[in-house]
Design a protein around this motif. Structure first.
Motif, PDB file in Angstrom:
ATOM      1  N   UNK A  19       0.832  -1.195   0.000  1.00  0.00           N
ATOM      2  CA  UNK A  19       0.000   0.000   0.000  1.00  0.00           C
ATOM      3  C   UNK A  19       0.869   1.248   0.000  1.00  0.00           C
ATOM      4  N   UNK A  20       0.365   2.299  -0.649  1.00  0.00           N
ATOM      5  CA  UNK A  20       1.030   3.602  -0.614  1.00  0.00           C
ATOM      6  C   UNK A  20       0.638   4.388   0.629  1.00  0.00           C
ATOM      7  N   UNK A  21      -0.471   4.011   1.251  1.00  0.00           N
ATOM      8  CA  UNK A  21      -0.992   4.709   2.419  1.00  0.00           C
ATOM      9  C   UNK A  21      -0.402   4.094   3.691  1.00  0.00           C
ATOM     10  N   UNK A  22       0.440   4.858   4.382  1.00  0.00           N
ATOM     11  CA  UNK A  22       1.123   4.337   5.571  1.00  0.00           C
ATOM     12  C   UNK A  22       0.137   3.972   6.681  1.00  0.00           C
ATOM     13  N   UNK A  23      -0.893   4.792   6.866  1.00  0.00           N
ATOM     14  CA  UNK A  23      -1.867   4.541   7.928  1.00  0.00           C
ATOM     15  C   UNK A  23      -2.622   3.234   7.683  1.00  0.00           C
ATOM     16  N   UNK A  24      -3.089   3.040   6.460  1.00  0.00           N
ATOM     17  CA  UNK A  24      -3.802   1.807   6.128  1.00  0.00           C
ATOM     18  C   UNK A  24      -2.869   0.604   6.279  1.00  0.00           C
ATOM     19  N   UNK A  25      -1.638   0.752   5.830  1.00  0.00           N
ATOM     20  CA  UNK A  25      -0.677  -0.341   5.921  1.00  0.00           C
ATOM     21  C   UNK A  25      -0.461  -0.748   7.377  1.00  0.00           C
ATOM     22  N   UNK A  26      -0.269   0.230   8.265  1.00  0.00           N
ATOM     23  CA  UNK A  26      -0.043  -0.074   9.679  1.00  0.00           C
ATOM     24  C   UNK A  26      -1.265  -0.749  10.294  1.00  0.00           C
ATOM     25  N   UNK A  27      -2.470  -0.328   9.909  1.00  0.00           N
ATOM     26  CA  UNK A  27      -3.682  -0.956  10.437  1.00  0.00           C
ATOM     27  C   UNK A  27      -3.782  -2.412  10.003  1.00  0.00           C
TER      28      UNK A  27
END
Length: 165
Positions: free
Chosen positions: A131-139
């Motif tokens: 994922x390019x989205x760090x927040x989504x990736x961490x979740x």
């Protein structure tokens, strides 16, 4: 159905093992699903995170710019044009020489490398999620770690040792 006529809606029922759910990504205590691919959580081992490769367009721009600057420098060196340049021209050449570095910095800000989640399944390392989205990736990564913790069972005989009485 609410019988007490309160203004607050009743709590939504969620699946007992559901840890993360967004379109195309579902993490439950038993399965990890991304798109049409699904893996049993119990079979995923050795989770690790990484960053993906840099953007190909940015890398090509840096390579082409560096090659053009190097060829211009070589051409000036072989033709003897370096002795005839003024101090301003040398400063301009130095500034242009920093252009590839500037392109690298802008390229990483414009299109940063993707976040990747890797795991070992049946003896082979696989890319599980990107994922390019760090927040989504961490979740997603946290949900998968929680699912693995819930699935972790101690093999027989690995509990605390107690003497026989």
């Amino acid at each position: 159905m609410q019988t007490d006529r309160s203004a607050t809606p009743p709590p939504r029922a969620t699946a007992p093992g559901l840890l993360y759910a967004r379109p195309g990504i579902v993490v439950t205590a038993e399965r990890f699903t991304v798109g049409r691919t699904s893996w049993p959580v119990a079979e995923i081992t050795q989770l690790r995170t990484a960053r993906g490769p840099h953007d190909r367009l940015a890398l090509r721009a840096v390579a082409v710019t560096a090659a053009l600057i190097a060829s211009a420098g070589l051409l000036l060196g072989f033709t003897g044009g370096l002795q005839r340049l003024t101090a301003g021209a040398y400063l301009t050449l130095g500034a242009v020489g920093l252009l590839p570095l500037l392109l690298v910095l802008v390229g990483d800000r414009w299109r940063p490398p993707a976040y990747e989640l890797w795991g070992r399944l049946r003896g082979t390392e696989e890319l599980l999620f990107s994922s390019d989205d760090e927040r989504q990736f961490e979740q997603v990564a946290d949900a998968l770690r929680q699912a693995r913790e819930r699935n972790r069972t101690d093999p027989p005989g690995t509990g605390p040792w107690r003497p026989a009485r």
